[in-house]
Design an enzyme around this catalytic site. Sequence first.
Site, PDB file in Angstrom:
ATOM      1  N   ALA A 267       0.900  -1.137  -0.164  1.00 54.38           N
ATOM      2  CA  ALA A 267      -0.033   0.333   0.256  1.00 54.38           C
ATOM      3  C   ALA A 267       0.993   1.273   0.086  1.00 54.38           C
ATOM      4  CB  ALA A 267      -0.763  -0.264   0.948  1.00 54.38           C
ATOM      5  N   ASN A 270       0.067   8.035   0.245  1.00 48.93           N
ATOM      6  CA  ASN A 270       0.016   9.122  -0.166  1.00 48.93           C
ATOM      7  C   ASN A 270      -1.157  10.421   1.119  1.00 48.93           C
ATOM      8  OD1 ASN A 270       0.510   8.046  -2.451  1.00 48.93           O
ATOM      9  ND2 ASN A 270      -1.196   7.310  -2.949  1.00 48.93           N
ATOM     10  N   HIS A 302       0.094   0.856   9.499  1.00 52.60           N
ATOM     11  CA  HIS A 302       0.808   1.587   8.764  1.00 52.60           C
ATOM     12  C   HIS A 302       1.464   2.583   7.757  1.00 52.60           C
ATOM     13  CE1 HIS A 302       5.450   1.103   7.218  1.00 52.60           C
ATOM     14  NE2 HIS A 302       5.144   1.390   5.883  1.00 52.60           N
ATOM     15  N   GLU A 303       0.379   2.981   6.702  1.00 52.78           N
ATOM     16  CA  GLU A 303      -0.451   3.126   6.036  1.00 52.78           C
ATOM     17  C   GLU A 303      -0.846   4.367   6.888  1.00 52.78           C
ATOM     18  OE1 GLU A 303       1.845   3.090   3.389  1.00 52.78           O
ATOM     19  OE2 GLU A 303       1.283   0.852   3.514  1.00 52.78           O
ATOM     20  N   HIS A 306       1.996   6.673   8.434  1.00 50.79           N
ATOM     21  CA  HIS A 306       3.008   7.617   7.954  1.00 50.79           C
ATOM     22  C   HIS A 306       2.393   8.586   7.385  1.00 50.79           C
ATOM     23  CE1 HIS A 306       6.262   4.892   5.747  1.00 50.79           C
ATOM     24  NE2 HIS A 306       5.502   3.832   5.382  1.00 50.79           N
ATOM     25  N   GLU A 325      10.622   4.332   6.752  1.00 50.85           N
ATOM     26  CA  GLU A 325       9.859   2.940   6.612  1.00 50.85           C
ATOM     27  C   GLU A 325      10.386   2.053   7.752  1.00 50.85           C
ATOM     28  OE1 GLU A 325       7.367   1.758   5.005  1.00 50.85           O
ATOM     29  OE2 GLU A 325       7.396   3.248   2.878  1.00 50.85           O
TER      30      GLU A 325
HETATM   31  N1  PHE Z   1       5.963   3.617   1.206  1.00 48.68           N
HETATM   32  C1  PHE Z   1       4.703   2.470   1.526  1.00 48.68           C
HETATM   33  C2  PHE Z   1       4.864   1.732   2.250  1.00 48.68           C
HETATM   34  O1  PHE Z   1       6.131   1.247   2.897  1.00 48.68           O
HETATM   35  C3  PHE Z   1       5.615   0.864   0.175  1.00 48.68           C
HETATM   36  C4  PHE Z   1       5.683   1.188  -1.256  1.00 48.68           C
HETATM   37  C5  PHE Z   1       6.655   1.918  -1.967  1.00 48.68           C
HETATM   38  C6  PHE Z   1       4.915   1.525  -2.239  1.00 48.68           C
HETATM   39  C7  PHE Z   1       7.021   1.445  -3.345  1.00 48.68           C
HETATM   40  C8  PHE Z   1       4.308   1.603  -3.731  1.00 48.68           C
HETATM   41  C9  PHE Z   1       5.610   1.693  -3.708  1.00 48.68           C
HETATM   42  O2  PHE Z   1       4.410   2.016   3.139  1.00 48.68           O
HETATM   43 ZN    ZN Z   2       6.374   2.386   4.874  1.00 49.64          ZN
END
Ligand code: PHE
Ligand code: ZN
Length: 862
Positions: A267, A270, A302-303, A306, A325
């Site tokens: 996932a 954004n 997790h998302e 972020h 990450e």
């Molecule tokens: N940043 C995303 C995550 O770890 C992972 C991801 C990286 C998704 C590259 C798509 C492309 O939550």
């Molecule tokens: Zn991540």
Amino acid sequence: MDIQNALAAPAITRREDYRPPEWLVPEVALDFDLDAARTVVRSRLSVERNGAHGEPLRLDGAGQELLAVLVDGVAVNDWRLDGGGLVIPLGGDEHVVELEVVIEPERNTQLMGLYASNGILCTQCEAEGFRRITYFSDRPDVLSMYHVRMTADAARYPVLLANGDPVASSDLGDGRHRAEWNDPFPKPSYLFALVAGDLQVNKGAFTTRSGRDVELGIWVRAADLPKTDHALYSLQEAMAWDERVYGREYDLDVFNIVAVDDFNFGAMENKGLNIFNSRYVLADADTATDYDYDAIAAVVAHEYFHNWSGNRVTCRDWFQLSLKEGFTVYRDQGFSADQGSAAVNRIEAVRTLRASQFPEDAGPLAHPVRPDSYQEISNFYTATIYNKGAELIRMMATILGPAKFRAGSDLYFERSDGTAATCEDFVACMEEAGGVDLAQFRRWYTQAGTPRVQASLSHDDGRARLRLAQATPPTPGQPVKEPMLLPLKVKLFGAETGRALADERLVLLGDPAETIVFDGVTERPVLSINRGFSAPVVIESDRSAADLAFLSAHDDDPFARYEAMQQLMLDALVADAVEGDRSNADAVVAAVADTLDDPALDPAFRAEAVLLPSESFIGDQMSVVDPDAIFRAREALRRTLGERLAERWAAAYDGPREPYSYTPEAKGRRRLRNVALGYLAAARGGAADKLAFTQFEAADNMTDRMGALTVLANGTSDLREAALDIFYSRYRDNALVLDKWFQVQALSSRDDTGVAVAALARHPDFTLGNPNRARSLIGAFGVNQRAFNARGGEGYRFLANQLLELDRLNPQTAAKLLPSLGRWRRFDGARAALMRAELARIVGAAGLSRDLFEQASKSLEG
Ligand code: PHE
Ligand code: ZN
């Protein structure tokens, strides 16, 4: 290597070459004329020279047609295209640059940039996908405010979503409509997102602790709407948890999640518009296992997390990827631990680390948590960056203690909010708030490889001496390693009384060797070390089978109990695989019996503790991996455990049946029952297939159905084909469940799995075009140690052929599946030669992607 590839050998990006951007882009307006075949993107960038220099504006770009360039409203033609990028000379310090480009979403099989997935238009920009949408300064330290306008067919794309808050929408009257979104938080381009499609929403609400009402939405196709409650509930739980545990609040009026079927990773975070692989959104009892439910909660959290660790504070450059990450994985692990059993969660996290990160550290693709260079950044979304990165944060939390760790986290968010930061910034905040010196600890960011710690305990005259010695093996490019700072939780137990001889101690091992002294030790002590897996290292100790069995029954740290049992099992399995020595089987049987009999342990823990280590983890303990000997030894011990503890397995299996519910307790009972079924099958052979088939047919949930199907898929009875057929006809229209059907066959322990997998690759429902499907068959086969490493090399050849084909469609996904071929050094000469031949064939293939080239060429050199 052929000449073409040698010439095309991709450029290397190095961390030491980092320079601040020459131009800043404080504001962007994007205008999309959306269409699957041909989308027109108009952008308007306000650009500012950053510092005194005479450099032109350089924008990144790939895979698009450039129609127009305007500077301050006037069409110009003194621009040039250079290596895919766009170079525009600019005289002043501030300008407005306007571009018009055309892209073709439906031909985008890489799934980077703007693409079509089952009729939905969506974006994926991390790490370098935005440059496939329009020319832009596509680097994480250029932060811009985005205003987005989308125009599209109203029937095909009734829903138009982007980052931030919706600000306007209108019907254009000609069958088309328009929406505008505004994101007030400056962000790097990798966090840009839009979605257009025929979607339905499951709406929820959340009020932040300072009183902001947030509208939550989980957007899916109409048929999937009934499967979205768990994701929505998980989101609400995660929002509350982040306020409670980290003091982090959400900052927009809407938060949307969209599920799409074609997605390279799990996932994407954004800003305000998370886009998910549908496997991490959709769940109901009939189609998702307990494991799926837990994974959905973890990925949703997790998302969401972020939003602070990644979005409000982002990364200066991609070498800092673990800044967001590693920290975010640590945060989602804390969330999951609080949602269910902390001990079982820790066991699962360590199992993942050992299954995917330790082999990475020991192989040709080893890299530090903060890498020094890359050819293709997509190859660095690894277990080292994510899972080892999370262990680094955990070690700092252990060293600081909870209150100071929280103070360090508060300081980090406060000081870095709105900036693009570095791993160093994070460590500096921990150091400052914790009042500790982390100078030596910083080596964890720069040195690759898994440290090994030798521990030996001696005892006389009321005193115990623990001698510890550490060493980290060499990794590619790092022949010599410095000693690390290792936080090791240690405790001693009395062999006779079973009681603790002293409180747990946190030893900070920083020297190559040290001796720790314990006084007042009046009976023979047994060593419990690296409790809770306080450091991501390998412990080598001379503890006897009896002492390990003792710890597995008496240690007061549940993780240490699990660990002692694992070590006991590993020692027994390696002895059998290497020397045919089965003398430790009795100790394993007795320890497993004790664990099953202990009423103080919950079923979920018992189920985890009695599982044998995986074939590949056993292989990691051997100087030369012998897949057939490992398989034989493991099957023999499984059968012994099955037979000798037959009554206990039957008792665990036959307990009262209960209707399905998703609670930690019910989950634990299901887990134990399915583990028991596996052991019953090991003991009874084909005779257990009836039992499994009955469970398969009677199951009211996917966990029990898959538990039974897994046993059947490993067996040889007619019921196997019957169950696979029933499963297939029942779920053939459900892509996520059909993935399980492919996967269970690719993971089968049967002798003919290689042949079966090759046939499944020609099945009408198999396609390399969908990453989940490709992973379910090709990816699963690559980790089936025995089948993949078949002596004749047909497994290697099959994987190489599939990867070459997949590379033409989706390089990222192909490159992710390559590492199985790179482990040749760990195998006998014949297998190593066969693997190398396939790697060489890949490296020499014409038209190879940068992604696959980097993985294959490094694996060959390694
Ligand atoms: N940043 C995303 C995550 O770890 C992972 C991801 C990286 C998704 C590259 C798509 C492309 O939550
Ligand atoms: Zn991540």
